[in-house]
Design a protein around this motif. Structure first.
Motif, PDB file in Angstrom:
ATOM      1  N   GLU A  77       0.901  -0.827   0.313  1.00  0.00           N
ATOM      2  CA  GLU A  77       0.452  -0.028  -0.169  1.00  0.00           C
ATOM      3  C   GLU A  77       0.454   1.136  -0.166  1.00  0.00           C
ATOM      4  OE1 GLU A  77      -3.542  -0.694   2.309  1.00  0.00           O
ATOM      5  OE2 GLU A  77      -3.497   1.695   2.727  1.00  0.00           O
TER       6      GLU A  77
ATOM      7  N   LYS B 119      -1.542   3.889  -6.177  1.00  0.00           N
ATOM      8  CA  LYS B 119      -3.098   3.864  -4.909  1.00  0.00           C
ATOM      9  C   LYS B 119      -2.986   5.116  -4.544  1.00  0.00           C
ATOM     10  CE  LYS B 119      -5.349   0.341  -7.296  1.00  0.00           C
ATOM     11  NZ  LYS B 119      -6.747  -0.694  -6.751  1.00  0.00           N
ATOM     12  N   SER B 120      -3.855   5.968  -4.197  1.00  0.00           N
ATOM     13  CA  SER B 120      -3.819   6.726  -3.455  1.00  0.00           C
ATOM     14  C   SER B 120      -4.018   6.033  -1.600  1.00  0.00           C
ATOM     15  CB  SER B 120      -4.449   7.944  -3.454  1.00  0.00           C
ATOM     16  OG  SER B 120      -4.992   8.617  -2.196  1.00  0.00           O
ATOM     17  N   SER B 121      -3.420   6.074  -0.968  1.00  0.00           N
ATOM     18  CA  SER B 121      -4.134   5.410   0.538  1.00  0.00           C
ATOM     19  C   SER B 121      -3.811   6.538   1.381  1.00  0.00           C
ATOM     20  CB  SER B 121      -2.459   5.150   0.632  1.00  0.00           C
ATOM     21  OG  SER B 121      -2.114   4.596   2.095  1.00  0.00           O
ATOM     22  N   ASN B 122      -5.019   6.461   2.403  1.00  0.00           N
ATOM     23  CA  ASN B 122      -5.422   7.800   3.611  1.00  0.00           C
ATOM     24  C   ASN B 122      -3.791   7.654   4.388  1.00  0.00           C
ATOM     25  OD1 ASN B 122      -8.170   7.350   2.175  1.00  0.00           O
ATOM     26  ND2 ASN B 122      -8.940   6.229   3.159  1.00  0.00           N
ATOM     27  N   SER B 123      -3.488   6.507   4.598  1.00  0.00           N
ATOM     28  CA  SER B 123      -1.701   6.543   5.119  1.00  0.00           C
ATOM     29  C   SER B 123      -1.380   7.509   5.327  1.00  0.00           C
ATOM     30  CB  SER B 123      -0.784   5.426   4.987  1.00  0.00           C
ATOM     31  OG  SER B 123      -1.648   4.339   5.680  1.00  0.00           O
ATOM     32  N   ARG B 124      -0.869   8.341   6.402  1.00  0.00           N
ATOM     33  CA  ARG B 124      -0.253   9.700   6.493  1.00  0.00           C
ATOM     34  C   ARG B 124       1.182   9.262   6.602  1.00  0.00           C
ATOM     35  NH1 ARG B 124      -3.489  13.615   7.756  1.00  0.00           N
ATOM     36  NH2 ARG B 124      -1.523  15.584   6.876  1.00  0.00           N
TER      37      ARG B 124
END
Lengths: 193, 156
Positions: free
Chosen positions: A153, A171-176
């Motif tokens: 990811e 793919k864009s992840s929501n992880s910062r």
């Protein structure tokens, strides 16, 4: 980030990741300080230097800072993944050599004990070397699920940023970045680097 | 399998992939539109009184040209002061069919994520996520009010 800043002589791989997170937090604080200064006076020279006029004239200084902060985070995400890749590769050659020696010793021992297995003389050739693990996907394949999925990811998110957030690449992840720092550090712990 | 059959198979497979992509794009445009309308309905009283105003802005960039044409950034100005921004990111996302980032202007660091997910065979719904680990649940008027209220109390 500069290699010297990212990983000083004698510093650990984990410290290299810590340094990047620290630098990111420092940049965020610098942005906040500038934002507060501009909130106090939107029409001084400092504001004009920091904010493009098209944002300043519409009272959209905050919008500009939001986009700036996201860009800063994206740059540091690229940096932390690149640094992770480097610190792992720096040690893969040594690890492969050590594993090869362990296998050779074990094979010799078995031969002495009369318990040699088929192809035992070729066993070290079954071991991957530095050339076989030459990118992040190679590292990913060394991990167990779910770490493997999490690294995938992160790599996808890095690819998404580095390829201009285009369709079909990453793919864009929501992880910062803080999440990524934690995950990459956990991986370094797991693989004992 | 012969060459002709392989070519035919590839054509079918690729056509299917293209069709799937077209469908995903249509769903994304449709669902973002529905969400925006829903938000407008949720806050219609406030909007009529002028306590909340809605504006739409063009996306700076998008994965596909159609998104630039049909999808906008939504901004809600609360009590003529703070602004809440909903910025559709696109369909190239992990763990969902699409994603909108949501934050109070000037505080992008504490942004949240609206993920478009499947809720049954053909239906979709929006889930609000604080980050990659913390799911807040299915996005609703009450949840949105709670989030905005928290932001107002913290920053406005």
């Amino acid at each position: 980030m500069d290699r010297k800043m990212g990983m000083k002589e004698g510093s650990s791989a984990k410290e290299a990741l810590d340094d990047i997170l620290h630098a990111y937090n420092a940049m965020k604080e610098i942005c906040n300080a500038a934002k507060n200064r501009i909130h106090a006076n939107q029409h001084n020279d400092f504001a004009k230097k920091i904010i493009p006029s098209k944002f300043l004239s519409k009272g959209k200084a905050d919008t500009y800072f939001d986009s700036l902060e996201k860009k800063v985070e994206e740059h540091f995400i690229m940096d932390i993944v690149a640094t992770f890749e480097r610190v792992v590769f720096d040690r893969i050659g040594t690890a492969c050599g050590e594993i090869e020696n362990i296998v050779k010793d074990e094979c010799n021992q078995r031969e002495k004990n009369g318990a040699a297995f088929p192809l035992y003389e070729s066993a070290p050739n079954f071991i991957k070397d530095k050339e076989d693990i030459n990118n992040l996907s190679g590292i990913k394949n060394l991990l167990k699920i779910p770490r493997k999925k999490k690294l995938e990811e992160i790599i996808n998110h890095r690819n998404w940023i580095s390829h201009g957030k285009r369709a079909g690449v990453g793919k864009s992840s929501n992880s910062r970045i803080q999440d990524m720092h934690k995950e990459l550090t956990d991986i370094l712990n797991q693989i004992r680097i | 399998m012969g060459f002709d059959e392989n070519i035919a198979k590839l054509v079918t497979e690729n056509k299917t992939r293209d069709e799937q992509l077209e469908e995903a794009k249509e769903v994304w445009i449709h669902e973002v539109g529905i969400l925006y309308k829903e938000i407008e309905n949720w806050f219609s009283e406030y909007i009529e009184r002028g306590d909340i105003s809605l504006e739409h802005y063009s996306l700076g960039s998008a994965e596909y040209a159609e998104f630039l044409q049909h999808i906008k950034i939504m901004e809600l100005t609360l009590g003529r002061g703070p602004v809440v921004v909903l910025e559709p990111i696109g369909i190239n996302v992990a763990n969902g069919f699409g994603k909108i980032e949501m934050h109070m202007q000037g505080h992008v660091d504490e942004r949240m994520f609206l993920m478009l997910i499947s809720c049954g065979d053909k239906d979709f719904c929006w889930e609000l996520w604080k980050n990659n680990e913390q799911k807040m649940g299915v996005f609703s008027k009450e949840m949105f009010k709670q989030v905005m209220n928290k932001w107002i109390e913290k920053w406005a």
